[in-house]
Motif scaffolding. Structure first.
Motif, short mmCIF file in Angstrom:
data_model
loop_
_atom_site.label_atom_id
_atom_site.label_comp_id
_atom_site.label_asym_id
_atom_site.label_seq_id
_atom_site.Cartn_x
_atom_site.Cartn_y
_atom_site.Cartn_z
N ILE A 6 0.60 -0.93 -0.18
CA ILE A 6 0.11 0.32 -0.31
C ILE A 6 1.12 1.32 0.07
O ILE A 6 1.42 1.35 1.21
N ASP A 7 0.65 1.82 -1.11
CA ASP A 7 1.66 3.14 -1.52
C ASP A 7 1.58 3.98 -0.25
O ASP A 7 0.55 4.14 0.32
N HIS A 8 2.33 5.34 -0.03
CA HIS A 8 2.04 6.73 1.16
C HIS A 8 1.31 7.36 0.73
O HIS A 8 1.09 6.69 -1.20
N ASN A 25 -2.40 5.94 4.77
CA ASN A 25 -1.04 5.46 5.39
C ASN A 25 0.13 6.49 4.75
O ASN A 25 0.11 6.64 3.69
N GLU A 26 0.41 6.33 5.89
CA GLU A 26 1.49 7.63 6.78
C GLU A 26 2.67 7.14 6.57
O GLU A 26 3.85 8.09 6.82
N GLY A 27 2.77 6.19 6.09
CA GLY A 27 4.50 4.76 6.18
C GLY A 27 4.53 5.25 4.58
O GLY A 27 4.14 5.63 3.52
N ASP A 30 6.02 -0.37 2.32
CA ASP A 30 7.16 -1.57 3.01
C ASP A 30 6.51 -1.72 4.86
O ASP A 30 6.75 -2.07 4.91
N TYR A 31 7.15 -0.06 5.09
CA TYR A 31 6.08 -0.21 6.52
C TYR A 31 5.09 0.72 6.57
O TYR A 31 4.72 2.73 7.22
N PRO A 32 3.70 0.58 6.61
CA PRO A 32 2.56 0.97 6.30
C PRO A 32 2.51 1.94 7.99
O PRO A 32 2.57 1.10 8.70
N ASN A 33 1.81 2.70 7.88
CA ASN A 33 1.43 3.29 9.19
C ASN A 33 0.02 3.75 9.10
O ASN A 33 0.02 5.01 8.35
N PHE A 34 -0.86 3.22 9.16
CA PHE A 34 -1.64 3.48 9.28
C PHE A 34 -2.79 4.94 10.21
O PHE A 34 -2.45 4.86 10.91
N GLU A 35 -3.14 5.89 8.90
CA GLU A 35 -3.34 7.38 10.30
C GLU A 35 -5.02 7.36 10.30
O GLU A 35 -5.59 7.23 9.12
N VAL A 36 -5.94 7.14 11.22
CA VAL A 36 -7.34 6.84 11.28
C VAL A 36 -7.83 8.72 10.97
O VAL A 36 -7.22 9.51 11.39
N LEU A 37 -8.10 8.47 9.39
CA LEU A 37 -8.91 9.92 9.46
C LEU A 37 -10.63 9.88 9.44
O LEU A 37 -11.02 11.32 10.06
N PRO A 139 -5.78 -0.21 14.48
CA PRO A 139 -5.14 0.00 13.36
C PRO A 139 -4.04 -0.75 12.73
O PRO A 139 -3.62 -1.11 11.63
N HIS A 140 -3.18 -1.08 14.07
CA HIS A 140 -1.79 -1.72 13.75
C HIS A 140 -1.91 -3.13 13.44
O HIS A 140 -1.11 -3.82 12.30
N LYS A 141 -2.75 -3.52 13.91
CA LYS A 141 -2.75 -4.89 13.00
C LYS A 141 -3.90 -5.50 12.10
O LYS A 141 -3.82 -6.28 11.49
N ILE A 142 -4.60 -3.70 11.89
CA ILE A 142 -4.67 -4.28 10.02
C ILE A 142 -3.82 -3.88 9.07
O ILE A 142 -3.37 -4.60 8.46
N GLU A 143 -3.37 -3.45 9.43
CA GLU A 143 -1.65 -3.10 8.98
C GLU A 143 -0.76 -4.22 8.47
O GLU A 143 -0.70 -4.60 7.51
#
Length: 150
Positions: A6-8, A25-27, A30-37, A139-143
């Motif tokens: 999943i792209d930045h 995805n704020e990451g 390779d290293y996703p970081n999902f921010e809740v919008l 979110p971290h588990k969904i990532e």
């Protein structure tokens, strides 16, 4: 496990018939970081709590034979309506240029409802679909679930 990259700044919709989570995805891939919008929740009581009428009856032709009609499933109807509400929210965001790529994660019925309800401006931005129910996960588990290969 899906093994998605999943792209930045891609958006991720994780939804079901009663809840929709919108992430960005704020990451990176390779290293996703999902921010809740945004979180949309739709109160949807059971059918028995929504409809109190008994099923209708119909006349089957000449004579006195009558058949019962199937009771309306109000709970399922509300799930279909909620998918339309989610699709409308995504259309507004797409029209405003807030995202260019979208990953949709939902159970099969909701995924089908969303596909039907998506405006072409949204469906043209869908880069992946995953038929899973993940709305109950943080979110971290969904990532991790979306990015880990089988």
């Amino acid at each position: 496990m899906s093994g998605l990259r999943i792209d930045h700044e891609s958006w991720i919709l994780v939804g079901d018939g009663e809840k929709a989570l919108f992430f960005r995805n704020e990451g990176d891939a390779d290293y996703p970081n999902f921010e809740v919008l945004r979180v949309l929740e739709h109160e949807n009581p059971s059918t028995s709590d929504q409809g109190t009428d008994s099923p209708g009856r119909r006349n089957d032709g000449p004579g006195s034979h009558r058949s019962a009609m199937e009771e309306t499933d109000w709970h399922t109807l509300e799930k279909h309506r909620f998918a339309k509400e989610v699709a409308d929210a995504l259309y507004k965001a797409a029209h405003a240029g807030r995202f260019t790529k979208l990953v949709v994660v939902a159970p099969p019925m909701t995924l089908g409802d969303l596909r039907k309800a998506f405006h072409k401006e949204v469906s043209s931005r869908v880069v992946a679909e995953v038929d899973k129910t993940l709305t109950g996960h943080p979110p971290h588990k969904i990532e991790r679930i979306l990015s880990t290969k089988d």
